[in-house]
Design a protein around this motif. Structure first.
Motif, PDB file in Angstrom:
ATOM      1  N   ILE A  34       0.834  -1.204   0.000  1.00 44.01           N
ATOM      2  CA  ILE A  34       0.000   0.000   0.000  1.00 44.01           C
ATOM      3  C   ILE A  34       0.872   1.259   0.000  1.00 44.01           C
ATOM      4  O   ILE A  34       0.616   2.215  -0.750  1.00 44.01           O
ATOM      5  CB  ILE A  34      -0.938   0.004   1.230  1.00 44.01           C
ATOM      6  N   TRP A  35       1.911   1.255   0.834  1.00 43.76           N
ATOM      7  CA  TRP A  35       2.801   2.410   0.913  1.00 43.76           C
ATOM      8  C   TRP A  35       3.464   2.698  -0.429  1.00 43.76           C
ATOM      9  O   TRP A  35       3.529   3.852  -0.882  1.00 43.76           O
ATOM     10  CB  TRP A  35       3.869   2.166   1.978  1.00 43.76           C
ATOM     11  N   ASP A  40       3.934   6.200  -5.179  1.00 45.98           N
ATOM     12  CA  ASP A  40       4.005   6.470  -6.618  1.00 45.98           C
ATOM     13  C   ASP A  40       3.016   7.573  -7.015  1.00 45.98           C
ATOM     14  O   ASP A  40       3.298   8.375  -7.919  1.00 45.98           O
ATOM     15  CB  ASP A  40       3.700   5.195  -7.408  1.00 45.98           C
ATOM     16  N   ASP A  41       1.844   7.602  -6.351  1.00 50.15           N
ATOM     17  CA  ASP A  41       0.828   8.634  -6.575  1.00 50.15           C
ATOM     18  C   ASP A  41       0.436   8.763  -8.049  1.00 50.15           C
ATOM     19  O   ASP A  41       0.354   9.864  -8.602  1.00 50.15           O
ATOM     20  CB  ASP A  41       1.320   9.984  -6.045  1.00 50.15           C
ATOM     21  N   SER A  42       0.216   7.612  -8.683  1.00 43.60           N
ATOM     22  CA  SER A  42      -0.235   7.553 -10.081  1.00 43.60           C
ATOM     23  C   SER A  42       0.739   8.163 -11.086  1.00 43.60           C
ATOM     24  O   SER A  42       0.349   8.541 -12.190  1.00 43.60           O
ATOM     25  CB  SER A  42      -1.615   8.227 -10.232  1.00 43.60           C
ATOM     26  N   THR A  43       2.015   8.263 -10.707  1.00 47.56           N
ATOM     27  CA  THR A  43       3.017   8.740 -11.673  1.00 47.56           C
ATOM     28  C   THR A  43       3.530   7.583 -12.522  1.00 47.56           C
ATOM     29  O   THR A  43       4.193   7.807 -13.534  1.00 47.56           O
ATOM     30  CB  THR A  43       4.211   9.388 -10.945  1.00 47.56           C
ATOM     31  N   LEU A 101      -7.012   6.170  -5.989  1.00 47.07           N
ATOM     32  CA  LEU A 101      -6.158   6.854  -6.960  1.00 47.07           C
ATOM     33  C   LEU A 101      -6.911   7.176  -8.247  1.00 47.07           C
ATOM     34  O   LEU A 101      -6.311   7.671  -9.214  1.00 47.07           O
ATOM     35  CB  LEU A 101      -4.942   5.972  -7.286  1.00 47.07           C
ATOM     36  N   ALA A 102      -8.227   6.879  -8.258  1.00 48.01           N
ATOM     37  CA  ALA A 102      -9.094   7.172  -9.410  1.00 48.01           C
ATOM     38  C   ALA A 102      -8.686   6.413 -10.666  1.00 48.01           C
ATOM     39  O   ALA A 102      -8.886   6.892 -11.786  1.00 48.01           O
ATOM     40  CB  ALA A 102      -9.125   8.674  -9.680  1.00 48.01           C
ATOM     41  N   TYR A 152      -3.578  -3.864 -13.854  1.00 45.90           N
ATOM     42  CA  TYR A 152      -3.861  -2.483 -13.450  1.00 45.90           C
ATOM     43  C   TYR A 152      -2.672  -1.854 -12.733  1.00 45.90           C
ATOM     44  O   TYR A 152      -2.464  -0.637 -12.809  1.00 45.90           O
ATOM     45  CB  TYR A 152      -5.111  -2.423 -12.569  1.00 45.90           C
ATOM     46  N   LEU A 153      -1.915  -2.682 -12.033  1.00 49.75           N
ATOM     47  CA  LEU A 153      -0.728  -2.167 -11.352  1.00 49.75           C
ATOM     48  C   LEU A 153       0.423  -1.922 -12.319  1.00 49.75           C
ATOM     49  O   LEU A 153       1.290  -1.087 -12.067  1.00 49.75           O
ATOM     50  CB  LEU A 153      -0.278  -3.151 -10.272  1.00 49.75           C
TER      51      LEU A 153
END
Length: 202
Positions: A34-35, A40-43, A101-102, A152-153
């Motif tokens: 999770i961390w 990464d915050d969707s970057t 993260l949408a 998706y990851l």
């Protein structure tokens, strides 16, 4: 071999064994996964690859601990309870994080989680009547969830249009199989209860 030796009571399986250790490690890996995903915050950069690597490694331990438990006779009550919980924690956290993260619609995450935890609760409720055995549909559902979450990851699935389309199509299939197998388990639970009640009345 003496008659006494042939009737010796088999030794209980120790809770501290390699299969249960792997299950515990999988649970411990969840917060690190999770961390990394939020770091990464969707970057879709380095931390996203780390999150993917942790997810794949954790899913591999799921297969490994099951194989070890069966082949070495290491099946324990702890393992029976902890193993599915570890799986649901991993896949559930991945789905929730992707929705936060949408990157995945919330209705997909909610549908899958309601089914997963609902059937888990159902198994507990009907345990007095018997055990609902896992079927092939349930196993296919588990594999589909692991594969589609992995897609998706995968950072590339968000930069390559056709790969993103494949991931979404597979997710829709996964949701359908997840719901259908959930309904099957409900009917199995009803049948199990009815059979128990009939036998009780005889």
């Amino acid at each position: 071999m003496s008659e006494q030796a042939s009737h010796e009571t088999p030794q209980p399986v120790p809770v501290l064994n390699i299969a249960n250790v792997l299950t515990t490690i999988r649970i411990i890996m969840v917060p690190f996964f999770i961390w990394a995903l939020f770091a990464d915050d969707s970057t879709h950069g380095t931390w996203r690859w780390v999150a993917l690597g942790l997810f794949v490694l954790a899913m591999y331990t799921d297969k490994l601990d099951g194989d070890l438990a069966r082949s070495r006779g290491l099946v324990t009550n702890f393992g029976k309870i902890a193993d599915p919980i570890a799986d649901k924690l991993l896949t559930g956290s991945a789905l929730v994080c992707l929705s936060i993260l949408a990157e995945l619609p919330w209705w997909v995450t909610v549908t899958i989680l309601v089914r997963e935890w609902g059937i888990t609760l159902l198994r507990v409720v009907v345990i007095r009547y018997g055990v609902i055995a896992a079927n092939m549909g349930g196993k296919i559902k588990t594999v589909l969830q692991a594969v589609v979450i992995g897609l998706y990851l995968l950072p590339l699935s968000h930069t390559v249009d056709w790969l993103h389309a494949v991931a979404w199509a597979l997710m829709l299939l996964t949701v359908a199989v997840t719901v259908v197998t959930g309904v099957e388990y409900i009917f199995k639970a009803i049948a199990l209860r009815n059979t128990y009640k009939k036998n009780e009345q005889r």
